[in-house]
Scaffold this active site. Structure first.
Site, PDB file in Angstrom:
ATOM      1  N   ARG A   1      19.496  19.236  22.672  1.00  0.00           N
ATOM      2  CA  ARG A   1      20.758  18.658  22.253  1.00  0.00           C
ATOM      3  C   ARG A   1      22.005  19.057  23.249  1.00  0.00           C
ATOM      4  NH1 ARG A   1      20.325  19.028  15.730  1.00  0.00           N
ATOM      5  NH2 ARG A   1      19.215  17.200  15.632  1.00  0.00           N
TER       6      ARG A   1
ATOM      7  N   LYS B   1      10.473   7.012   0.229  1.00  0.00           N
ATOM      8  CA  LYS B   1      10.873   6.489  -1.195  1.00  0.00           C
ATOM      9  C   LYS B   1      11.723   5.268  -0.888  1.00  0.00           C
ATOM     10  CE  LYS B   1      12.199  10.905  -3.748  1.00  0.00           C
ATOM     11  NZ  LYS B   1      13.474  11.550  -4.059  1.00  0.00           N
TER      12      LYS B   1
ATOM     13  N   GLY C   1      15.602  11.114  12.728  1.00  0.00           N
ATOM     14  CA  GLY C   1      15.184  11.660  11.564  1.00  0.00           C
ATOM     15  C   GLY C   1      13.415  11.753  11.675  1.00  0.00           C
TER      16      GLY C   1
ATOM     17  N   GLY D   1      20.683  10.490   9.159  1.00  0.00           N
ATOM     18  CA  GLY D   1      21.704   9.890   8.127  1.00  0.00           C
ATOM     19  C   GLY D   1      22.607   8.801   8.594  1.00  0.00           C
TER      20      GLY D   1
HETATM   21  P1  AMP Z   1      11.787   9.318   4.697  1.00  0.00           P
HETATM   22  O1  AMP Z   1      12.548  10.753   4.615  1.00  0.00           O
HETATM   23  O2  AMP Z   1      11.926   8.901   3.288  1.00  0.00           O
HETATM   24  O3  AMP Z   1      11.817   8.478   5.805  1.00  0.00           O
HETATM   25  O4  AMP Z   1      10.005   9.758   4.559  1.00  0.00           O
HETATM   26  C1  AMP Z   1       9.675  10.351   5.553  1.00  0.00           C
HETATM   27  C2  AMP Z   1       8.181  10.866   5.228  1.00  0.00           C
HETATM   28  O5  AMP Z   1       7.437   9.913   4.406  1.00  0.00           O
HETATM   29  C3  AMP Z   1       7.439  11.132   6.306  1.00  0.00           C
HETATM   30  O6  AMP Z   1       7.470  12.709   6.293  1.00  0.00           O
HETATM   31  C4  AMP Z   1       6.013  10.759   6.033  1.00  0.00           C
HETATM   32  O7  AMP Z   1       4.928  11.821   5.924  1.00  0.00           O
HETATM   33  C5  AMP Z   1       6.259  10.373   4.768  1.00  0.00           C
HETATM   34  N1  AMP Z   1       5.466   9.342   4.155  1.00  0.00           N
HETATM   35  C6  AMP Z   1       4.929   8.101   5.081  1.00  0.00           C
HETATM   36  N2  AMP Z   1       4.077   7.275   4.484  1.00  0.00           N
HETATM   37  C7  AMP Z   1       3.615   8.060   3.011  1.00  0.00           C
HETATM   38  C8  AMP Z   1       2.820   7.752   1.975  1.00  0.00           C
HETATM   39  N3  AMP Z   1       1.817   6.709   2.031  1.00  0.00           N
HETATM   40  N4  AMP Z   1       2.637   8.726   1.008  1.00  0.00           N
HETATM   41  C9  AMP Z   1       3.501   9.921   1.062  1.00  0.00           C
HETATM   42  N5  AMP Z   1       4.336  10.162   2.153  1.00  0.00           N
HETATM   43  C10 AMP Z   1       4.390   9.255   3.163  1.00  0.00           C
END
Ligand code: AMP
Length: 413
Positions: free
Chosen positions: A39, A215, A369, A392
């Site tokens: 960074r 999610k 991220g 974010g």
């Molecule tokens: P987010 O912060 O919502 O973008 O989530 C990212 C995270 O989602 C990563 O750490 C992935 O490991 C997780 N992820 C992706 N696919 C799946 C899945 N099928 N089941 C559980 N976690 C998942």
């Protein structure tokens, strides 16, 4: 939002005091020293631009999340908080910067006030002053007007080069801009704006969005906004199972947000109405535990049994997603399509990253991220058109929100 903002190249910095918000929120070693200076190096273009043109550069950043020792309930807890905060001083970062730029770098122990003003008054063109962690001052995250004015007093012009913080209205990212003559985007922020502007306002079509991650609930606004923009919407990752379930398929022990089934149905209907091709997984890699050593197999729609959870998209889905991506000219990607942290469940994510890396005809914009972490893991980051440095901030950008730290920059006339 309109993004015809002043850029650092529009500024006359010669002999001027330039206050620059950077992202020096670097990974640290146990003793506080810099573990990864990526960074810091990323900010060098803006830093060198000011120094080479004879500006006096004042740098500020937050580092970690200092806690308020006053909320401690015991002396012991207070001592613990203070010790943790002490590790968040900018001293080691200023030392690293000095090593890298080789010029005069003075670290001050405050972010505003007499000591800082004296150090700034003593600067000559080309010098750098590094302020203390902005979050050591409680006014920072409250966007306190008094603090913003004190910061502005240090400077003739302001430069924003910390994209990861522009979605926050803090004194160092937003408040300060109200009290300086000109506020401009540094090279990093200008590049982020250029690419997101392209995706949001004038993409080469077809435009696809690939969404994944854990999610649905975190991404409802994102999906809604993207449905107004994209030609193709690809959904994988943990969030796909809520969509599968909404279509009547059992998902076993996969991630499921049962209270979002109606939202998922609404989004599916909206995609249809808008003529957006919505692609969901047709097969899934399921595992009998959330572990690299779990037993795993591929199942089709409706084939996920109790005791099994979907952790990656299956081979048919990979093929379907890749074929759709190949038809597109612009692709924005937010969220891995599987649990890429475990190699065994990173096949889909890796295949998408490799396709984008091998497709110079596709403008690829990678949200920050986890998605940035994934393309970095595969060593493909420099093959993408743009990898955002703000998780974010990039999410809010794609949600169509006005980001306070960008909106506050001076408009080009
Ligand atoms: P987010 O912060 O919502 O973008 O989530 C990212 C995270 O989602 C990563 O750490 C992935 O490991 C997780 N992820 C992706 N696919 C799946 C899945 N099928 N089941 C559980 N976690 C998942």
């Amino acid at each position: 939002m309109a993004m015809n903002k002043l850029s650092i190249e529009d500024l006359d910095v010669k002999g001027k005091r330039v206050l620059m918000r950077v992202d020096f929120n670097v990974p640290q070693n146990e003793d506080g020293t810099v573990r990864d200076d990526t960074r810091i190096r990323a900010a060098l273009r803006s830093i060198n631009f000011v120094r080479e043109r004879g500006g006096k550069l004042i740098l500020m950043s937050h580092l970690g999340r200092p806690e308020d020792a006053k909320k401690a309930e015991s002396e012991e807890e207070k001592a613990k908080i203070l010790a943790a905060n002490a590790k968040l001083t900018m001293d080691p970062i200023a030392n690293k910067l000095r090593e890298i730029v080789g010029g005069k770098v003075t670290k001050v122990n405050d972010i505003a006030g007499p000591e800082v003003e004296a150090a700034v008054a003593a600067m000559v063109p080309g010098d750098i002053v590094v302020l203390e962690n902005t979050r050591f001052n409680k006014g920072e995250t409250k966007n306190d007007a008094e603090l913003s004015q004190k910061l502005a007093k240090l400077a003739d012009v302001y430069v924003s080069d910390a994209f990861g913080s522009v979605h926050r209205a803090h004194s160092s990212t937003e408040g300060v801009t109200h009290y300086v003559r000109q506020s401009a985007a540094g090279f990093l922020v200008a590049k982020e704006m250029e690419y997101f502007n392209r995706v949001l306002h004038h993409p080469d079509r077809p435009l696809a969005a690939i969404l994944g991650g854990a999610k649905v609930s975190d991404k409802i606004m994102l999906i809604e906004h993207l449905l107004d923009l994209v030609n193709v919407l690809i959904i994988g990752g943990g969030m796909a199972y809520t969509f599968m379930k909404a279509q009547g398929y059992e998902v076993g022990d996969s991630l499921l947000e049962a209270d979002k089934l109606d939202v998922a149905k609404m989004l599916i209907a909206k995609a249809k109405e808008k003529g957006v091709a919505l692609l969901l997984p047709e097969d899934t890699v399921v595992a009998d535990a959330f572990s690299e050593t779990a037993n795993s197999r591929v199942v089709g729609l409706g084939g996920i049994e109790a005791g099994w959870q979907g952790l990656d998209i299956g081979p048919k889905t990979v093929e379907k997603f890749l074929n759709a991506i190949k038809t597109c000219k612009t692709v924005v990607w937010n969220g891995p399509v599987g649990v890429f942290e475990m190699d065994k469940f990173g096949v889909g994510t890796k295949a998408i990253a490799e396709l984008l890396a091998a497709s110079p005809g596709i403008t690829s914009v990678i949200g920050g991220g986890d998605t940035a972490a994934a393309v970095n893991k595969y060593g493909l980051a420099d093959k993408m058109s743009h990898v955002s440095t703000g998780g974010g901030a990039s999410l809010e950008m794609l949600e169509g929100k006005d980001l306070p730290g960008l909106a506050a920059l001076t408009n080009k006339v």
